[in-house]
Enzyme design. Sequence first.
Site, PDB file in Angstrom:
ATOM      1  N   ASP A  51     -24.969  47.039  28.595  1.00  0.00           N
ATOM      2  CA  ASP A  51     -24.812  45.909  28.999  1.00  0.00           C
ATOM      3  C   ASP A  51     -25.726  44.846  28.221  1.00  0.00           C
ATOM      4  O   ASP A  51     -25.808  43.732  28.438  1.00  0.00           O
ATOM      5  CB  ASP A  51     -25.582  45.868  30.530  1.00  0.00           C
ATOM      6  N   GLU A 122     -30.234  52.365  35.488  1.00  0.00           N
ATOM      7  CA  GLU A 122     -31.462  52.193  34.926  1.00  0.00           C
ATOM      8  C   GLU A 122     -32.319  52.384  36.326  1.00  0.00           C
ATOM      9  O   GLU A 122     -32.065  51.612  37.577  1.00  0.00           O
ATOM     10  CB  GLU A 122     -31.800  50.614  34.445  1.00  0.00           C
ATOM     11  N   GLU A 189     -36.594  54.177  27.092  1.00  0.00           N
ATOM     12  CA  GLU A 189     -36.551  52.983  25.833  1.00  0.00           C
ATOM     13  C   GLU A 189     -38.076  52.607  25.826  1.00  0.00           C
ATOM     14  O   GLU A 189     -38.722  52.325  26.929  1.00  0.00           O
ATOM     15  CB  GLU A 189     -35.795  51.880  26.586  1.00  0.00           C
TER      16      GLU A 189
HETATM   17  O1  KIV Z   1     -27.484  48.301  27.041  1.00  0.00           O
HETATM   18  C1  KIV Z   1     -27.984  48.869  25.901  1.00  0.00           C
HETATM   19  O2  KIV Z   1     -27.400  48.648  24.955  1.00  0.00           O
HETATM   20  C2  KIV Z   1     -28.906  50.126  26.223  1.00  0.00           C
HETATM   21  C3  KIV Z   1     -29.612  50.672  25.016  1.00  0.00           C
HETATM   22  C4  KIV Z   1     -30.287  49.838  24.343  1.00  0.00           C
HETATM   23  C5  KIV Z   1     -29.967  52.116  25.496  1.00  0.00           C
HETATM   24  O3  KIV Z   1     -29.110  50.297  27.364  1.00  0.00           O
END
Ligand code: KIV
Length: 271
Positions: A51, A122, A189
């Site tokens: 996203d 998430e 992250e």
């Molecule tokens: O949206 C994204 O690119 C992510 C990565 C940073 C893991 O979730």
Amino acid sequence: MSVHKEVKRITTNTILEMKQKGEKIAMLTSYDYSMATIVDEGGIDVILVGDSASNVMAGHETTLPITLDQMIYHAASVVRAVKRALVVVDLPFGSYQGNSKEALNSAIRIMKESGAHAVKLEGGLEIKESVERIINAGIPVMGHLGLTPQSIYKFGTYTVRAKEEAEAAKLKSDILVLQEAGCFSVVLEKIPAQLALEVTKSVKIPTIGIGAGSNCDGQVLVINDMIGLTKGFKPRFLRQYLNLFEEINGAVQSYVKDVKAGDFPNEKEQY
Ligand code: KIV
């Protein structure tokens, strides 16, 4: 006899086996057909339709505005390009939080309408019911802990997470919850490298780090950052392999000059 060489596709099982064998997992994002073709042919194991498209493709400040329809558009474009990699798609903000039935419907739409292979959500304990419901429907789920950008307004900053004991303890317990719920891997992250090492050792499923040090089972970067398309974004965890902003900017300047000078097209470039 077929002259086409069979490409062995990466599956969620391949990813799990890679951890067992101690083989590192390489993951990058992609959002469109052209980039996904290059990334897949480059030998990447996992392509994440993140996203982060909300930031790098649409120019929003956060990942919150991107919609499920927009994620499906990006994911379907990527899937059409990919022959080998496992394609994982982010469920966008508002499409799964607090409602496991809606989470399942969102995941089903992504799988049906894009042809992707897995989804990413998430959070930890608070999304357990949604994760279980999606997995029970046969859809593989990747978790995401630490800095979870969809909660940026709760955090207030993009700084390193889980430096304090209480947050680190929650993360340690959340990864076990996600493993128990059936996730096939988890993104970590922006957390301290030592914590990433501890949680990576504590689970059988692979951890994929971004700003989480070298001891994760794999690494992920946003492709636009990694090839230097994102101007002025240089966090410590980012290794920039190219400076495409400069390269493309130079090419545009040359094109403008050639057109203005009447140099393009030349005789060979016309009919
Ligand atoms: O949206 C994204 O690119 C992510 C990565 C940073 C893991 O979730």
